[in-house]
Design an enzyme around this catalytic site. Structure first.
Site, PDB file in Angstrom:
ATOM      1  N   HIS A  67       0.846  -1.201   0.000  1.00  0.00           N
ATOM      2  CA  HIS A  67       0.000   0.000   0.000  1.00  0.00           C
ATOM      3  C   HIS A  67       0.876   1.243   0.000  1.00  0.00           C
ATOM      4  CE1 HIS A  67       0.675  -0.815   4.299  1.00  0.00           C
ATOM      5  NE2 HIS A  67       0.501   0.478   4.501  1.00  0.00           N
ATOM      6  N   GLU A 202       1.866  -8.347   9.942  1.00  0.00           N
ATOM      7  CA  GLU A 202       2.220  -7.157  10.716  1.00  0.00           C
ATOM      8  C   GLU A 202       1.757  -7.373  12.154  1.00  0.00           C
ATOM      9  OE1 GLU A 202       0.109  -4.117  11.777  1.00  0.00           O
ATOM     10  OE2 GLU A 202      -1.623  -4.259  10.442  1.00  0.00           O
TER      11      GLU A 202
END
Lengths: 615, 916
Positions: A67, A202
């Protein structure tokens, strides 16, 4: 074969995400970010670990950006233009559209405002973007002969994806940043149930568990409402993309509902430009927005206007979204300087503020004065509200995703070490999945799945084409198993391909004879009266058919008797090996030497018993 | 059709055969040979042709229904040979057997064999359509259970759906099979395929339910928790369908331990739930603990897809139905859902909240008031309705919120005038529930009301009616508030009676409302010093309200049957319901009467009488009770007619006093009648006696000194008799009785009667308290029938003037009690009368009904050619308090008549005729 996971950035820290995974010899780089908190050489991942010579084109098969956040895309122009990587770069359509905006904005702030050394130029950004191949959701891309990649929706920000990569039989998922719950404008992460060897996730909020989002939204709205109702001005410093749209949607809805006429301003051109992209990229937003979009584009905010510098001192209440976030520099800081001294006003800080910024100072305590970067001091009498939304998943979300995907191994990145460690313990103990928390520069190796291809024999295939159920009644419950593959035998011969054959074929394939277990017994029989051998056999046969129930067909020949696999013939030997425990002294006794197969075990002994009674 | 079997059939020939088949005029012989040909082709298993052959056979069976059994048989017999197109032939068979239910069933074993041998698409078809074949459930179960192991996900899904079907069809409860099925479904919750997982969730819920039901009570809770937690583990599935199914499944299971429910409301693992007693999950290998349930509903409510949110809210509702304690946080979570973008979700949330409010657990905090106010003015009618229903039940903590609530409702009235009736009833209940705050709001309205009424042109009737409705609800729960209500409000309300009663139709009817308003008007005018009657009204109102406790909106669709309130007896029988309504109406009429609305009261009472007369005798109320009711209502009506005479000044014109005298006379006669003519009175006695006392009081108050003494005597006799009755029945004497007794004692000592005391006493009379009237069913009406056989104007009884004449009477007596004295009264039009004593031996049998002949002798034959006499049967009222008459002959006590007077005709016989 093994999967090697080399962490170049975001290992036990947040910032400069960069992970290089080697799957069956293919090297894939996920994300290429920069560290916002560092000004030195540590700002970028240490690419030299990959290749001393700098020949990245041959080392790396492809680079995938998840992203457009700077800590995921920030080092891309540097890597492609300065370090000279020319291989394929993949990112989603929105990321491709929005990344140049972010990069350019950042470059301007760093170079023009702070006067730092320029690491890449606008031209670099443009040319690097030319190398990007856009990805769509769930689109499978064959990068080369062996490597497949596929993108899944990740929430987080517009265009954020999780990436599935598969080489041969080994498969991994790199999540990037993701959000497991939907927010106003973005959906929750969505992925198929895949067979994975490795999940790289993450872990920004590795120990936080958030409650329902509704009370948090309400708190924010009430804080803003209270401020404007009291005639104050609300400042919301945020980055142009992401939270700004989220909060703006929330406020716009609330304004409609409560019929509030106070203006909402957007400060910078960037935000306006970003809103334009949001309006176009509706298919990447949440279900709710997609459905509403049919009648009204939710990014067409009804109450939002442009802000002009002259409005800073205009009387009356207002709400202002100003860039950049964290009050680190620029316009938002300037507005803050003017508005902070009034107790009527409000500063709402969405999200995380990096240490050292004014935002961080405001959040960590209740300062009465704040030092700005250039040494001026500002009295802070305004109210401070911390908006508790985050586009990152919480610890429960990480656990939920892990549970859902059930990978064989997990690597945690993008988090703070202590909380990552506790999450690691939790994953290992609760889910029983090996979990790794490598630091920057470390490599984790895990075993990968390899499948062996085998041919199947025709007979096995034929038998496998139909189900073969076996129901078994265990102590508490009924179970069913499908036996069709259970009859197969895997045969691996030297220098030949593996083959699966049906168990009946095994001996033939191996050129071995079938072995049959049979039983033998030399049974003493008493001769009644004056009968010859044929008479004796007849007598016995009658006796057997009387007593043994399952002896249906008895075949007799002169000195032989046959029932199924049971064979008996008069034994003329003096000493028969099968004759045991019986003395042959008695002249009246004749011996019938019997043998029968193991299948007729019961029958055989039944006949023997019957004949012994004749004794 | 001379085709040879060996000739391979071309499509062309098949087409011509088809044209023969569909042609209705094809002769039967041709058709039967076509049939032979086609059935002959079946065993060949020539698949390209077979497909067409089957199609033709199915066409044939359609056009010639009589051949259908034959076709069915031939396909069935070839079924196992038709390996390649078995599924297709089964389809034909299924459609055949559906049209002809008489056709033989398909063998389960054959079906299973075909199913196992078939290819994937046919197998899927067969499993999907297995229900169409009348197969034994064991075969179905085995097939479905086995195929959950199929490598093809579509088959696994169909097999799971099949298992759900088998379970829902019921009757399959072998413990091991249930356990096995549940375990298999749980295994498939981890399937890779979304569709399989969603079917698995359904299977887990239905088989889990069976499993729970099969456990003993001690283990049941544990088992249901295990199933619940099992389902919790898939809540975070990435597939929308699976999530929707999971939440629906929670609704199916419907219950879980409190610790688990608490855990579903918090994403953080609660200590109590996590470390407490871990429910052992013996049904799968992994151990599930309450942590699996962490935040299930939070996730459900925050879901991206409205389908999931809707299902979550709904299952939350059904869980809240079944769990006694549902924490406040849960309510907060639910309230957040009121801001949802989707109407369905909001509606479901409101319905759940309504349920919680009905349980009395709803506290609306200020934070959520905007949500409610939004809901009240929502564009969807259903949402507005449900929101108002909640508001009707809600308790708002402070003045500000009540004000906001009222404002919201008024706003919605402006926006949606069509909701007016329900909005009015909402305001009424809102006012009643917040009596403490009402006074303040009344002040606010009062100003508004006065300005509005002053300015007639801008009279906003809708708004004003809403104000009024709110205002008039106040005295019901807060007696003091009446002082702050301007009498004007009640008078205006009377003007809007129709509108109001329409809004309150489910709480009270128009008469009751009228009575209440009228009462309030008078009380409010008299500065509200005394408002005890409101209690009376309130009782009546509450009682009628109780009938509506089974409000259907409150009950969620899937509420278990046992938790519904038992239907009261009154609900079952319309007649009983009507009677109880009439009781209330009578009561209301009495209140009207006291408020000087005698005309309305009389009208209402007459309507009651009419309603009672519509009740047929075959309803569940005994004739006696019905008769009693009629009489009683009649009495009250008489009282209502008498009443205005007492309301006015004591001395009136002679004409009026005559009227009064007549009315009083009638009243007394009727009182006597009601006392004598009913046996089996229990609590009703006090009802009647109080009326008698009232009658005496009225007489005492109104009439001249001459009859005072006897009246007083009678009064004290009745009072003591009633006291005795109360003592015997162990019931509490009414206020009226005790008051009367007290004043009687005072009178007794002084000898003088104060008119004011009397008036007070009269006003104390509390008409018809429903407790006194139980409709016990023991009530019997004493009656009689009298007939003079053959007598009529053209067939008179002959008499000789001056001589006694015999009247032959045929008498039928009903329910006449023992030891009663019956008299025949024979009267002439000139008011001379004669009593003839009926011999008790004639009728004192044990039976309730008695018929006999009796010849009465009439002494008073006049000198006339023809004359008539009136004959009737009367019963002597043997009451202690009734004074004796001073007749020389005839009954000593007053007589009440049991039948209508029968006219008997006489004609004079000339002496010559007599001789002849």
């Amino acid at each position: 074969m093994a999967i090697d996971c080399l962490v170049l950035g975001a290992g036990q820290e947040i910032g400069k995400s960069c992970v290089v995974v080697t799957i069956n010899g293919k090297k894939i780089m996920f994300d290429c970010g920069m560290h916002m908190g560092c000004d030195d050489h540590n700002r970028y991942p240490d690419f030299s670990i990959l290749s001393k010579s700098g020949d990245f084109d041959n080392t790396i098969s492809c680079l995938i950006i998840t992203h457009f956040h700077m800590d995921h895309v920030g080092a891309l122009p540097y890597f492609t233009e300065v370090c000279g990587y020319n291989g394929p770069v993949y990112m989603s359509y929105p990321t491709k559209a929005l990344s140049p905006l972010m990069l350019e904005d950042y470059r301007r702030i760093m170079v023009d405002r702070r006067g730092e050394e320029e690491l890449f130029t606008s031209a670099h950004i443009a040319s690097c973007m030319n190398k990007v191949i856009p990805l769509d959701l769930k689109q499978t891309i064959q990068v080369d002969e062996d490597l497949q990649i596929r993108a899944y929706y990740a929430g987080h920000v517009l265009g954020a994806v999780m990436v599935y990569a598969k080489v041969g039989d080994a498969a991994i998922v790199y999540t990037g940043d993701y959000n497991m719950t939907t927010d106003r404008h973005l959906g929750a992460a969505k992925i198929d149930r895949l067979q994975l060897d490795l999940l790289i996730s993450e872990s920004t909020y590795a120990t936080t568990t958030r409650g329902s989002k509704y009370p948090r939204e309400r708190e924010f709205l009430q804080a803003v409402h209270k401020c404007v109702a009291g005639g104050g001005k609300a400042l919301i410093p945020s980055f142009a993309l992401g939270r700004a749209q989220e909060l703006c949607m929330l406020l716009d809805d609330y304004w409609e509902r409560m019929n509030i006429k106070v203006p909402i301003y957007f400060s910078s051109g960037l935000t306006i430009q970003a809103n334009m992209y949001y309006k176009m990229l509706i298919s990447w937003t949440s279900q709710n927005v997609k459905e509403k979009h049919v009648t009204h584009n939710p990014f067409d905010f009804k109450n939002v206007k442009d802000f002009y510098r002259s409005l800073i001192h205009a009387p009356g209440p207002c709400v202002l979204f100003a860039t950049p976030g964290m009050l680190c520099a620029g316009f938002s800081l300037e507005v803050f300087k003017h508005w902070a001294p009034s107790p009527l006003n409000l500063v709402a800080l969405p999200g995380y503020s990096v240490a050292g910024t004014v935002g961080h100072k405001l959040m960590s305590g209740k300062p009465t004065t704040v030092d700005l970067y250039n040494g001026t001091k500002v009295d802070v009498r305004c109210k401070i509200h911390q908006v508790a939304f985050s586009p990152h998943t919480d610890a429960k979300g990480i656990m939920d995703l892990t549970k859902f995907l059930s990978p064989k191994n997990i690597v945690l990145v993008h988090g703070e070490k202590p909380s990552m460690m506790s999450l690691k313990d939790k994953i290992t103990s609760e889910l029983g999945i090996p979990c790794f928390v490598p630091a920057n520069g470390e490599t984790v190796s895990v075993a990968s799945t390899t499948f062996v291809k085998a041919n199947a024999s025709d007979m096995f295939l034929k038998i496998c084409s139909n189900p073969n159920f076996r129901f078994s009644n265990s102590s508490t419950q009924l179970r069913v198993t499908d036996q069709r593959t259970a009859d197969g035998v895997l045969v691996i011969e030297k220098s030949k391909k593996a083959k699966i054959v049906h168990q009946d074929e095994v001996s033939e394939v191996l050129h071995e004879k079938d072995h049959v277990v049979s039983l033998a017994y030399c049974c003493p029989v008493k001769v009644k009266g004056e009968s010859d051998d044929v008479g004796l056999i007849k007598q016995l046969s009658e006796k057997i058919s009387e007593t043994v129930s399952c002896a249906d067909e008895i075949h007799e020949s002169e000195t032989c008797l046959q029932v199924g696999s049971f064979k008996g013939s008069l034994c003329l030997k003096e000493e028969c090996v099968h004759r045991r425990g019986i003395s042959s002294s008695c002249s009246e006794v004749k011996f019938l030497c019997c043998n029968w197969s193991v299948a007729d075990l019961e029958l055989g002994w039944g006949i023997i018993n019957a004949m012994k009674q004749n004794l | 059709m001379e085709e040879d079997d060996s000739v391979s059939l071309t499509l062309h020939t098949l087409a011509s055969i088809r044209s023969l088949i569909i042609n209705a005029d094809t002769p039967f012989s041709v058709i039967s040979s076509v049939l032979d040909l086609l059935t002959g082709l079946l065993p060949r298993d020539d698949s390209p042709i077979l497909h067409h052959v089957l199609k033709l056979l199915s066409d044939l069976s359609l056009s010639r229904n009589d051949l259908a059994p034959q076709i069915f048989e031939s396909i069935l017999s070839n079924l196992l040979r038709l390996q390649t197109s078995a599924a297709e032939s089964l389809a034909v068979l299924a459609s055949l057997s559906e049209r002809n239910p008489t056709a033989a069933a398909i063998d389960g074993e054959a079906f299973a064999t075909i199913c196992i041998g078939a290819d994937v698409s046919s197998r899927m078809w067969m499993l999907r359509n297995a229900e169409r074949f009348d197969l034994p459930s064991s075969v179905l179960f085995t097939l479905f259970f086995g195929f959950t192991k199929d490598p093809y996900p579509c088959i696994r899904r169909v097999a799971l759906d099949g298992l759900v079907y088998v379970c829902e069809a019921g009757g399959f409860d072998h413990a091991r099979a249930v356990q096995g099925c549940y375990a298999r479904a749980v295994e498939l919750l981890d399937d890779d395929e979304d569709s399989v997982r969603s079917s698995a969730v359904r299977a887990v819920s239905v088989w889990g339910k069976v499993l729970i039901a099969s456990k003993e009570d001690a283990n049941r809770r544990e088992c249901s928790d295990a199933v619940f937690l099992q389902l919790c583990s898939v809540v975070r599935d990435m597939s929308v369908d699976v999530r929707v199914e999971v939440f629906k499944a929670f609704g199916v299971i419907g219950t879980a331990s409190e610790s688990i429910i608490l855990q579903t409301l918090s994403k953080k693992v609660l200590r109590a739930a996590g470390k407490g007693k871990k429910p052992q999950n013996r049904f799968s290998n992994e151990s599930a603990d309450a942590a699996a349930a962490a935040g299930v509903f939070i996730h459900g409510f925050e879901d991206e897809f409205y389908e999931v949110r809707e299902a979550a809210v709904e299952s939350f509702h059904s869980l809240s139905v079944n769990s006694i304690e549902f924490p406040d946080e849960a309510v907060c979570l639910l309230m957040d859902m009121l801001y949802d973008d989707y109407m369905v979700v909001r509606l479901k949330a409101l319905e759940a909240l309504h349920h919680i409010a009905h349980m009395g657990n709803l506290k609306i905090q200020e934070t959520y008031i905007p949500a409610f106010l939004d809901a009240i003015v929502d564009t969807s009618e259903n949402i507005r309705l449900t929101a108002r229903n909640i508001l009707k039940l809600a308790k708002l903590p402070d003045m500000k919120l009540v004000n906001k609530g009222v404002d919201g409702v008024l706003k919605s009235l402006e926006m949606y005038p069509q909701d007016e009736p329900d909005i009015l009833s909402t305001l009424f209940l809102l006012g009643q529930n917040h009596s403490n705050f009402v006074v303040n709001i009344i002040k606010r309205f009062r100003a508004k009301l006065e300005t509005d009424s002053g300015n007639k042109s801008e009279f906003n009737s809708r708004q004003v009616s809403a104000f009024l409705m709110f205002i008039i609800s106040a005295p019901l729960s807060n007696k003091q508030s009446i002082t702050s209500i301007p009498p004007l409000a009640f008078s205006y309300s009377l003007a809007m009676l129709g509108k109001f009663s329409c809004g309150l139709h489910d709480m009270m009817d128009q008469d009751t409302l009228l009575a209440y308003l009228a009462h309030c008007t008078t009380r409010s005018a008299s500065s509200g010093t005394e408002f005890n009657k409101a209690d009376t009204f309130l009782n009546a109102y509450r009682r009628s309200n109780a009938d509506h406790s089974g409000d259907p909106v409150l009950l969620p669709s899937n509420i278990p049957a046992e938790s519904k309130p038992m239907a009261s007896k009154e609900e079952l029988d319309p007649a009983l319901k009507l009677v109880s309504h009439i009781q209330l109406k009578v009561k209301a009429a009495w209140l009207l009467l006291q408020s000087a609305f005698s005309k309305e009261a009389i009208r209402a009472l007459r309507a009651c009488k009419q309603e009672l007369s519509t009740l047929t005798t075959n309803s569940s109320i005994s004739n006696g009770a019905l008769g009693f009711m009629c009489q009683y209502v009649h009495l009250i009506e008489l009282l209502a007619q008498v009443w205005p005479h007492f309301e006015n000044s004591r001395h009136t014109s002679t004409c009026r006093s005559v009227e009064l005298e007549l009315l009083m006379e009638e009243l007394e006669i009727k009182l006597m009648e009601i006392r004598c003519r009913f046996t089996g009175l229990s609590t009703e006695v006090s009802l009647v006696m109080e009326l008698v006392i009232l009658g005496c009081l009225l007489r005492l108050y109104k009439f001249e000194i001459c009859c005072r003494l006897s009246c007083k005597k009678r009064l004290s006799a009745t009072v003591s008799q009633l006291e005795l009755h109360h003592e015997q029945q162990c019931t509490k004497p009414s206020d009226f009785l005790t008051e009367t007794k007290k004043s009687l004692q005072e009178i007794g000592s002084s000898g003088d009667i104060s008119c004011l005391t009397l008036l007070d006493l009269i006003k104390k009379f509390n008409c018809f308290s429903p407790e006194q009237f139980t409709l016990s069913g023991n009530l019997q009406c004493v009656s009689a029938e009298l007939e003079v056989p053959g007598n009529g104007p053209y067939n008179p009884v002959s008499f000789v003037a001056g001589l006694p004449v015999a009247i032959p009477c045929e008498i039928k007596l009903l329910n006449v009690p023992r030891n009663s004295r019956l008299w025949l009264r024979i009267s002439r039009s000139d008011d001379t009368c004669q009593f003839v004593y009926l011999d008790p031996n004639l009728y004192n049998g044990g039976e309730t009904e008695k018929r006999f002949m009796f010849t009465a002798v009439a002494c008073m034959t006049p000198r006339a050619v023809v004359f008539t006499l009136q004959v009737s049967i009367g019963i002597e009222c043997l009451f202690e308090d009734v004074c004796c008459r001073k007749h020389r002959y005839g009954p000593k006590h007053p007589v009440t008549y049991l039948c209508k007077e029968r006219e008997v005709h006489f004609s004079h016989v000339s002496r010559t005729e007599a001789v002849l």
